[in-house]
Design an enzyme around this catalytic site. Structure first.
Site, PDB file in Angstrom:
ATOM      1  N   HIS A  34     -46.020  25.741 -87.364  1.00 41.93           N
ATOM      2  CA  HIS A  34     -47.429  25.971 -87.683  1.00 41.93           C
ATOM      3  C   HIS A  34     -48.052  25.131 -88.609  1.00 41.93           C
ATOM      4  CE1 HIS A  34     -46.330  28.388 -90.905  1.00 41.93           C
ATOM      5  NE2 HIS A  34     -45.588  29.151 -90.235  1.00 41.93           N
ATOM      6  N   HIS A  37     -46.060  24.886 -91.997  1.00 47.00           N
ATOM      7  CA  HIS A  37     -45.015  23.954 -91.848  1.00 47.00           C
ATOM      8  C   HIS A  37     -45.400  22.430 -92.164  1.00 47.00           C
ATOM      9  CE1 HIS A  37     -42.971  27.077 -89.510  1.00 47.00           C
ATOM     10  NE2 HIS A  37     -42.165  27.018 -90.605  1.00 47.00           N
ATOM     11  N   ASP A 150     -42.569  31.778 -99.278  1.00 48.63           N
ATOM     12  CA  ASP A 150     -41.392  32.580 -99.482  1.00 48.63           C
ATOM     13  C   ASP A 150     -40.987  32.075-100.761  1.00 48.63           C
ATOM     14  OD1 ASP A 150     -40.452  33.100 -96.632  1.00 48.63           O
ATOM     15  OD2 ASP A 150     -41.361  31.073 -96.541  1.00 48.63           O
ATOM     16  N   GLN A 153     -37.619  32.660-102.304  1.00 52.37           N
ATOM     17  CA  GLN A 153     -36.777  31.630-101.838  1.00 52.37           C
ATOM     18  C   GLN A 153     -36.691  30.593-102.466  1.00 52.37           C
ATOM     19  OE1 GLN A 153     -36.077  30.630 -97.597  1.00 52.37           O
ATOM     20  NE2 GLN A 153     -37.607  29.146 -97.919  1.00 52.37           N
ATOM     21  N   MET A 184     -49.777  32.143 -92.662  1.00 50.81           N
ATOM     22  CA  MET A 184     -49.453  31.543 -91.588  1.00 50.81           C
ATOM     23  C   MET A 184     -47.719  31.878 -91.604  1.00 50.81           C
ATOM     24  SD  MET A 184     -51.282  28.156 -90.293  1.00 50.81           S
ATOM     25  CE  MET A 184     -52.891  28.182 -90.139  1.00 50.81           C
TER      26      MET A 184
HETATM   27  P1  AMP Z   1     -39.480  28.622 -92.169  1.00 51.27           P
HETATM   28  O1  AMP Z   1     -39.379  27.982 -90.868  1.00 51.27           O
HETATM   29  O2  AMP Z   1     -39.906  30.233 -92.034  1.00 51.27           O
HETATM   30  O3  AMP Z   1     -37.966  28.859 -92.827  1.00 51.27           O
HETATM   31  O4  AMP Z   1     -40.188  28.211 -93.203  1.00 51.27           O
HETATM   32  C1  AMP Z   1     -39.939  26.665 -93.602  1.00 51.27           C
HETATM   33  C2  AMP Z   1     -40.707  26.256 -94.683  1.00 51.27           C
HETATM   34  O5  AMP Z   1     -42.155  26.385 -94.481  1.00 51.27           O
HETATM   35  C3  AMP Z   1     -40.467  27.018 -96.095  1.00 51.27           C
HETATM   36  O6  AMP Z   1     -40.555  26.442 -97.273  1.00 51.27           O
HETATM   37  C4  AMP Z   1     -41.541  28.220 -96.019  1.00 51.27           C
HETATM   38  O7  AMP Z   1     -41.962  28.612 -97.209  1.00 51.27           O
HETATM   39  C5  AMP Z   1     -42.657  27.007 -95.551  1.00 51.27           C
HETATM   40  N1  AMP Z   1     -43.731  27.977 -94.999  1.00 51.27           N
HETATM   41  C6  AMP Z   1     -43.753  28.796 -94.134  1.00 51.27           C
HETATM   42  N2  AMP Z   1     -45.039  29.400 -93.733  1.00 51.27           N
HETATM   43  C7  AMP Z   1     -45.703  28.719 -94.842  1.00 51.27           C
HETATM   44  C8  AMP Z   1     -47.320  29.051 -95.092  1.00 51.27           C
HETATM   45  N3  AMP Z   1     -47.752  29.836 -94.558  1.00 51.27           N
HETATM   46  N4  AMP Z   1     -47.825  28.120 -95.962  1.00 51.27           N
HETATM   47  C9  AMP Z   1     -46.818  27.153 -96.688  1.00 51.27           C
HETATM   48  N5  AMP Z   1     -45.490  27.045 -96.403  1.00 51.27           N
HETATM   49  C10 AMP Z   1     -45.190  27.757 -95.494  1.00 51.27           C
END
Ligand code: AMP
Length: 285
Positions: A34, A37, A150, A153, A184
């Protein structure tokens, strides 16, 4: 855009690029991409001249009862989005390649992994720390971008990079939100229309806390209570935790001096949603 599935091929590509003096920027994801990312990818483009994005739904960060099987996957759409962003390599390894037979090593960032989400998701951050270390060792990026969405994390990754002397710069990126304030998240796909509306209570409650701090409130307890009250106004929301902590160690705070992390986790329908905000007291108070 090149698609690489094998860790060996990924490592060879990276080494060749580095030898030519290229700066590799890396974004690790679990796909179902989204705008959050994609904002990380755009940041990566600014910070490196080669961009690698991984899509890997990491089995070791899901507990047996969690949503590994149901986690949204849409490789074709994700590939198109990354191509449009001008990504150089989409790294899409198989689980057997990341965790080869006989694999028995893991990475644990002890204290930071015990609190907040870690207290409710045992083993989760060990899975995250392990896979991120493996991905760093394969991709060997100069810089890696992680979302503040996160937040825990991100702090765990900063800690493991310091503790293990990993040669990679970690950059945090602000949370990207929908126009109605919802952060998101790939897990927002689990929400039906009513639940989606209900999910606004997370950012609303963060906003309420921000207003209180702006008016001079410094008691973590008072702020947390106001946040919980705001969340309880939403009948579909089940509050898992609301915490106010030190922005680096994530240890609980009683008073907010300069800054504090307000973090919360709420379940709505099938979706476990997290959100956070760094609360800042204006100078001179
Ligand atoms: P994920 O696919 O959920 O493991 O997320 C991959 C990366 O995208 C991680 O570093 C998340 O913190 C970041 N991320 C996910 N959602 C958002 C968001 N809404 N705003 C900024 N970064 C995000």
């Amino acid at each position: 855009m090149r698609i690489i599935r094998k860790t060996t091929e990924m490592a060879v590509w990276s080494q060749a690029e580095r030898q030519q003096g290229q700066r590799i920027a890396f974004v690790a994801t679990m796909g179902a991409l989204h705008e959050g990312h994609l904002s990380l990818v755009r940041e990566a483009k600014k910070r490196g001249n080669r961009v690698v994005v991984s899509i890997f739904v990491n089995p070791t960060q899901f507990a047996p009862a969690e949503d590994f099987a149901a986690y949204p996957r849409n490789f074709v759409r994700d590939r198109g989005l990354l191509e449009t962003e001008g990504v150089d390599v989409l790294f899409h390894p198989a689980a057997e390649d990341i965790y080869p037979p006989g694999n028995q090593t893991h990475v644990e960032v002890k204290e930071l992994s015990k609190i907040l989400c870690g207290a409710r998701r045992p083993g989760h951050f060990q899975g995250v720390a392990t896979v991120v270390t493996k991905l760093f060792n394969v991709v060997r990026p100069d810089v890696a971008i992680f979302g503040e969405k996160d937040y825990q994390q991100l702090q765990i990754i900063r800690r493991l990079v310091r503790d293990l002397f990993l040669d990679v710069e970690i950059v945090g990126h602000p949370i990207v939100r929908e126009s109605d304030g919802i952060a998101m998240s790939s897990r927002n796909e689990y929400l039906n229309a009513d639940e989606r509306k209900a999910a606004r209570c997370l950012s609303r409650s963060l906003h309420r806390a921000e207003c209180l701090v702006r008016r001079g409130e410094t008691s973590a307890k008072a702020i947390a209570e106001a946040v919980v009250a705001e969340l309880h106004n939403e009948p579909l929301a089940v509050v898992e935790y609301v915490t106010i902590s030190d922005v680096e160690t994530l240890e609980p705070l009683e008073q907010i001096r300069q800054s504090a992390l307000l973090a919360l986790s709420v379940t709505i329908g099938q979706a476990r949603l997290i959100d956070n905000k760094v609360l800042l007291r204006s100078s001179g108070e």
